[in-house]
Design an enzyme around this catalytic site. Structure first.
Site, PDB file in Angstrom:
ATOM      1  N   ASP A 110     -13.059 -15.155 -52.539  1.00 56.47           N
ATOM      2  CA  ASP A 110     -11.942 -14.898 -53.461  1.00 56.47           C
ATOM      3  C   ASP A 110     -10.906 -16.024 -53.451  1.00 56.47           C
ATOM      4  O   ASP A 110     -10.126 -16.155 -54.397  1.00 56.47           O
ATOM      5  CB  ASP A 110     -11.239 -13.579 -53.091  1.00 56.47           C
ATOM      6  CG  ASP A 110     -11.946 -12.369 -53.682  1.00 56.47           C
ATOM      7  OD1 ASP A 110     -13.071 -12.531 -54.203  1.00 56.47           O
ATOM      8  OD2 ASP A 110     -11.379 -11.267 -53.623  1.00 56.47           O
ATOM      9  N   GLU A 116      -8.118 -15.123 -37.997  1.00 59.91           N
ATOM     10  CA  GLU A 116      -7.807 -13.996 -38.882  1.00 59.91           C
ATOM     11  C   GLU A 116      -6.395 -13.503 -38.569  1.00 59.91           C
ATOM     12  O   GLU A 116      -6.064 -13.242 -37.415  1.00 59.91           O
ATOM     13  CB  GLU A 116      -8.849 -12.881 -38.671  1.00 59.91           C
ATOM     14  CG  GLU A 116      -8.475 -11.521 -39.233  1.00 59.91           C
ATOM     15  CD  GLU A 116      -8.159 -11.502 -40.738  1.00 59.91           C
ATOM     16  OE1 GLU A 116      -8.903 -12.104 -41.520  1.00 59.91           O
ATOM     17  OE2 GLU A 116      -7.134 -10.878 -41.113  1.00 59.91           O
ATOM     18  N   GLN A 117      -5.585 -13.350 -39.610  1.00 61.25           N
ATOM     19  CA  GLN A 117      -4.186 -12.980 -39.393  1.00 61.25           C
ATOM     20  C   GLN A 117      -4.012 -11.555 -38.844  1.00 61.25           C
ATOM     21  O   GLN A 117      -3.065 -11.285 -38.106  1.00 61.25           O
ATOM     22  CB  GLN A 117      -3.407 -13.122 -40.702  1.00 61.25           C
ATOM     23  CG  GLN A 117      -3.861 -12.176 -41.798  1.00 61.25           C
ATOM     24  CD  GLN A 117      -3.115 -12.383 -43.116  1.00 61.25           C
ATOM     25  OE1 GLN A 117      -2.253 -13.248 -43.216  1.00 61.25           O
ATOM     26  NE2 GLN A 117      -3.439 -11.603 -44.125  1.00 61.25           N
ATOM     27  N   ARG A 151     -16.926  -0.516 -46.745  1.00 60.08           N
ATOM     28  CA  ARG A 151     -16.518  -1.882 -46.366  1.00 60.08           C
ATOM     29  C   ARG A 151     -16.290  -2.055 -44.858  1.00 60.08           C
ATOM     30  O   ARG A 151     -16.735  -3.047 -44.285  1.00 60.08           O
ATOM     31  CB  ARG A 151     -15.256  -2.291 -47.125  1.00 60.08           C
ATOM     32  CG  ARG A 151     -15.450  -2.394 -48.619  1.00 60.08           C
ATOM     33  CD  ARG A 151     -14.147  -2.730 -49.312  1.00 60.08           C
ATOM     34  NE  ARG A 151     -13.773  -4.083 -49.021  1.00 60.08           N
ATOM     35  CZ  ARG A 151     -13.725  -5.076 -49.925  1.00 60.08           C
ATOM     36  NH1 ARG A 151     -14.000  -4.823 -51.185  1.00 60.08           N
ATOM     37  NH2 ARG A 151     -13.377  -6.273 -49.584  1.00 60.08           N
ATOM     38  N   TYR A 200     -20.121   6.005 -56.720  1.00 64.84           N
ATOM     39  CA  TYR A 200     -21.434   5.928 -56.068  1.00 64.84           C
ATOM     40  C   TYR A 200     -21.311   6.436 -54.641  1.00 64.84           C
ATOM     41  O   TYR A 200     -20.227   6.408 -54.046  1.00 64.84           O
ATOM     42  CB  TYR A 200     -21.992   4.488 -56.104  1.00 64.84           C
ATOM     43  CG  TYR A 200     -21.042   3.406 -55.658  1.00 64.84           C
ATOM     44  CD1 TYR A 200     -20.856   3.113 -54.306  1.00 64.84           C
ATOM     45  CD2 TYR A 200     -20.320   2.664 -56.593  1.00 64.84           C
ATOM     46  CE1 TYR A 200     -19.991   2.105 -53.905  1.00 64.84           C
ATOM     47  CE2 TYR A 200     -19.444   1.659 -56.189  1.00 64.84           C
ATOM     48  CZ  TYR A 200     -19.285   1.387 -54.845  1.00 64.84           C
ATOM     49  OH  TYR A 200     -18.418   0.398 -54.447  1.00 64.84           O
TER      50      TYR A 200
HETATM   51  C1  LIG Z   1     -11.536  -2.216 -56.568  1.00 62.58           C
HETATM   52  C2  LIG Z   1     -12.490  -3.316 -56.150  1.00 62.58           C
HETATM   53  C3  LIG Z   1     -13.855  -3.054 -56.042  1.00 62.58           C
HETATM   54  C4  LIG Z   1     -14.757  -4.077 -55.677  1.00 62.58           C
HETATM   55  N1  LIG Z   1     -16.095  -3.792 -55.616  1.00 62.58           N
HETATM   56  C5  LIG Z   1     -16.974  -4.790 -55.315  1.00 62.58           C
HETATM   57  C6  LIG Z   1     -18.380  -4.516 -55.250  1.00 62.58           C
HETATM   58  O1  LIG Z   1     -18.837  -3.396 -55.465  1.00 62.58           O
HETATM   59  N2  LIG Z   1     -19.227  -5.556 -54.927  1.00 62.58           N
HETATM   60  C7  LIG Z   1     -18.772  -6.818 -54.670  1.00 62.58           C
HETATM   61  O2  LIG Z   1     -19.584  -7.719 -54.390  1.00 62.58           O
HETATM   62  N3  LIG Z   1     -17.436  -7.094 -54.703  1.00 62.58           N
HETATM   63  C8  LIG Z   1     -16.532  -6.125 -55.024  1.00 62.58           C
HETATM   64  N4  LIG Z   1     -15.196  -6.389 -55.045  1.00 62.58           N
HETATM   65  C9  LIG Z   1     -14.751  -7.772 -54.733  1.00 62.58           C
HETATM   66  C10 LIG Z   1     -14.660  -8.005 -53.229  1.00 62.58           C
HETATM   67  O3  LIG Z   1     -13.838  -7.019 -52.660  1.00 62.58           O
HETATM   68  C11 LIG Z   1     -14.090  -9.384 -52.919  1.00 62.58           C
HETATM   69  O4  LIG Z   1     -14.709 -10.361 -53.736  1.00 62.58           O
HETATM   70  C12 LIG Z   1     -14.323  -9.754 -51.441  1.00 62.58           C
HETATM   71  O5  LIG Z   1     -13.612  -8.878 -50.602  1.00 62.58           O
HETATM   72  C13 LIG Z   1     -13.900 -11.202 -51.172  1.00 62.58           C
HETATM   73  O6  LIG Z   1     -14.041 -11.486 -49.807  1.00 62.58           O
HETATM   74  P1  LIG Z   1     -13.235 -12.667 -49.120  1.00 62.58           P
HETATM   75  O7  LIG Z   1     -13.705 -12.698 -47.703  1.00 62.58           O
HETATM   76  O8  LIG Z   1     -13.339 -13.892 -49.943  1.00 62.58           O
HETATM   77  O9  LIG Z   1     -11.709 -12.235 -49.185  1.00 62.58           O
HETATM   78  P2  LIG Z   1     -10.966 -11.033 -48.465  1.00 62.58           P
HETATM   79  O10 LIG Z   1     -11.858  -9.844 -48.379  1.00 62.58           O
HETATM   80  O11 LIG Z   1      -9.669 -10.876 -49.172  1.00 62.58           O
HETATM   81  O12 LIG Z   1     -10.704 -11.557 -46.981  1.00 62.58           O
HETATM   82  C14 LIG Z   1      -9.718 -12.530 -46.704  1.00 62.58           C
HETATM   83  C15 LIG Z   1      -9.342 -12.434 -45.231  1.00 62.58           C
HETATM   84  O13 LIG Z   1      -8.452 -13.497 -44.924  1.00 62.58           O
HETATM   85  C16 LIG Z   1      -7.372 -13.018 -44.145  1.00 62.58           C
HETATM   86  N5  LIG Z   1      -6.235 -13.918 -44.388  1.00 62.58           N
HETATM   87  C17 LIG Z   1      -5.500 -14.060 -45.521  1.00 62.58           C
HETATM   88  N6  LIG Z   1      -4.543 -14.982 -45.372  1.00 62.58           N
HETATM   89  C18 LIG Z   1      -4.673 -15.451 -44.093  1.00 62.58           C
HETATM   90  C19 LIG Z   1      -3.982 -16.447 -43.339  1.00 62.58           C
HETATM   91  N7  LIG Z   1      -2.967 -17.135 -43.860  1.00 62.58           N
HETATM   92  N8  LIG Z   1      -4.379 -16.682 -42.065  1.00 62.58           N
HETATM   93  C20 LIG Z   1      -5.436 -15.983 -41.504  1.00 62.58           C
HETATM   94  N9  LIG Z   1      -6.104 -15.022 -42.192  1.00 62.58           N
HETATM   95  C21 LIG Z   1      -5.743 -14.773 -43.465  1.00 62.58           C
HETATM   96  C22 LIG Z   1      -7.145 -11.595 -44.661  1.00 62.58           C
HETATM   97  O14 LIG Z   1      -6.452 -10.809 -43.708  1.00 62.58           O
HETATM   98  C23 LIG Z   1      -8.597 -11.148 -44.871  1.00 62.58           C
HETATM   99  O15 LIG Z   1      -9.145 -10.606 -43.705  1.00 62.58           O
HETATM  100  C24 LIG Z   1     -14.274  -5.387 -55.399  1.00 62.58           C
HETATM  101  C25 LIG Z   1     -12.901  -5.651 -55.476  1.00 62.58           C
HETATM  102  C26 LIG Z   1     -12.014  -4.636 -55.871  1.00 62.58           C
HETATM  103  C27 LIG Z   1     -10.546  -4.956 -55.985  1.00 62.58           C
END
Ligand SMILES: Cc1cc2nc3c(=O)[nH]c(=O)nc-3n(C[C@H](O)[C@H](O)[C@H](O)COP(=O)(O)OP(=O)(O)OC[C@H]3O[C@@H](n4cnc5c(N)ncnc54)[C@H](O)[C@@H]3O)c2cc1C
Length: 400
Positions: A295, A34-35, A108, A217
């Protein structure tokens, strides 16, 4: 590769840590890079529907999650100016009766902390912080991940869980072409004791209006209210969790909306804004020993509240695909991808379709607004939009 694989996970967000936990519990060796120097999440809320909580219960952290979440009684639709209300879903006991698992709203950082503790219980040194993934290289037998300023590391598989701007995705498929939706999402956390007493309810609310909508909520046992306000405007196009706006700008975006919405806006200590982008669903996520989740491969606008739920499901299915088959590793990764492509594509498209639904111009006219809500949020359309999401079971979903 004797036994279960050694898996490198790039990114320690909700998706990366859920995957790490699922993989460790199935006997894989896992390291997460994790960065960030410390594991922290943005101060915002997240809705976890029965499909997500079912997965977290299967990972052994359901009860801990429930203890630090809110279990909203229901979710309702309200019209932006009149405040008239309709029921969207019964939640609380009904979610448990109907789907077997609760619908929870969680802060979160609380969810991330819970996942971190659970991962460290399985393997205390599984998470490497301050480790920025910059490149990777794979051969027939292994994958090597380069970390900024450090020696590289090797494993049997690499999972890019590094979010919407994923380096790993770029390494596999080149730069992506995000398209601005024309919608800016505001967010903030409101202390519950700052709100008028009639708003202090354990209910999720979705205000719909022409060109915008607001969702709020309760979180943290009802101590705070999470606010998200989405508005169509084209002058802000930064896709970031940390860009700040002002209460004045937010209030001017929602001028004319109901007093309850104004009360929320007035009491947000720091409003943040995020330009919502869409990316066309990807046709594949996997090349050889490298794949993606969350994502990084299927970011979506947050209007089905499913992005994090999908990332959690991905992690669980990935762990099953890697441990329930004797096939070679690239074949196991393809089986994970196949199990997930169609469902996540549907979620990406369903979320985007809600922009038009929540912001419909019919909502400008009081009579048409009522007819529109009666039609769009009647029992059958709601069932069609949500049942397939909530009923999915990560433990029994089919793998190839
Ligand atoms: C306003 C808003 C409201 C939302 N509400 C909901 C909800 O109610 N319910 C729901 O299910 N979803 C919701 N979402 C969507 C949800 O936030 C995302 O789908 C979720 O956070 C995706 O998780 P992830 O782990 O794939 O990515 P992320 O949460 O983006 O995590 C990625 C991680 O990778 C790390 N990283 C990035 N690049 C590097 C690198 N090069 N080297 C090492 N580490 C790195 C980052 O620091 C981060 O910790 C919402 C989104 C938004 C914008």
């Amino acid at each position: 590769m004797p036994g279960n694989p050694r898996v490198l996970v790039a990114g320690g967000g909700i998706g990366g840590l859920a995957a790490a936990l699922a993989l460790l519990r199935r006997g894989c060796d896992v390291e997460v890079y994790e960065q960030a120097a410390e594991l922290k999440e943005v101060g915002a809320g997240l809705q976890l529907a029965a499909n997500g909580t079912r997965a977290l219960y299967a990972l052994g952290i359901g009860e801990e999650l429930k203890a630090l979440s809110c279990e909203a009684e229901s979710k309702e639709i309200r019209i932006w100016n009149s405040g008239e209300r309709w029921k969207l879903h019964d939640l609380g006991k009904v979610s448990v009766e109907r789907y077997g698992y609760p619908y929870l709203t969680v802060y979160r950082p609380d969810l991330l902390g819970l996942l971190e503790r659970a991962v460290r219980r399985e393997k205390p040194d599984a998470i490497r912080l301050g480790a920025r993934c910059v490149a990777f290289h794979q051969t027939e037998t292994q994958v090597t991940l380069s970390l900024e300023g450090e020696a590289s590391v090797s494993g049997d598989a690499l999972v890019g869980a590094d979010g919407v701007h994923s380096r790993i995705r770029q390494g596999l498929f080149g730069p992506d072409k995000p398209e601005f939706t024309g919608v800016v999402a505001w967010r903030g956390i409101v202390p519950m004791n700052a709100l008028p007493p009639h708003m202090v309810r354990m209910v999720g609310t979705n205000w719909v209006g022409p060109g915008g909508h607001v969702v709020h909520y309760p979180l943290r046992g009802g101590k705070v209210m999470n606010f998200v306000g989405a508005l169509e405007r084209s002058d802000w196009q930064v896709e970031s969790w940390s860009a700040r706006g002002t209460n004045e700008e937010l209030a001017s975006d929602f001028a004319g909306w109901h007093d309850d919405v104004q009360a929320l806006i007035r009491n947000i200590p720091v409003p943040y804004k995020w330009a919502l982008m869409v990316r066309p669903p990807m046709e594949r996520w996997t090349v050889g020993r490298v794949t993606l989740l969350g994502d990084a491969c299927h970011s979506m606008v947050p209007f089905l509240a499913q992005g994090a739920n999908m990332a959690i499901e991905d992690g669980f299915i990935l762990a099953r695909a890697l441990t329930e088959s004797d096939a070679d590793l690239p074949t196991r990764l393809v089986s994970y991808e196949k199990a997930r492509l169609e469902r996540t594509r549907r979620a990406v498209e369903g979320s985007a379709a809600n922009i038009q639904r929540f912001h419909n111009r019919a909502l400008a006219d009081p009579v048409k607004a009522r007819e529109y809500v009666d039609r769009e949020w009647a029992g059958a359309p709601i069932a069609e939009r949500y049942e397939w999401l909530f009923r999915y079971d990560v433990s029994t979903a089919e793998l190839d």
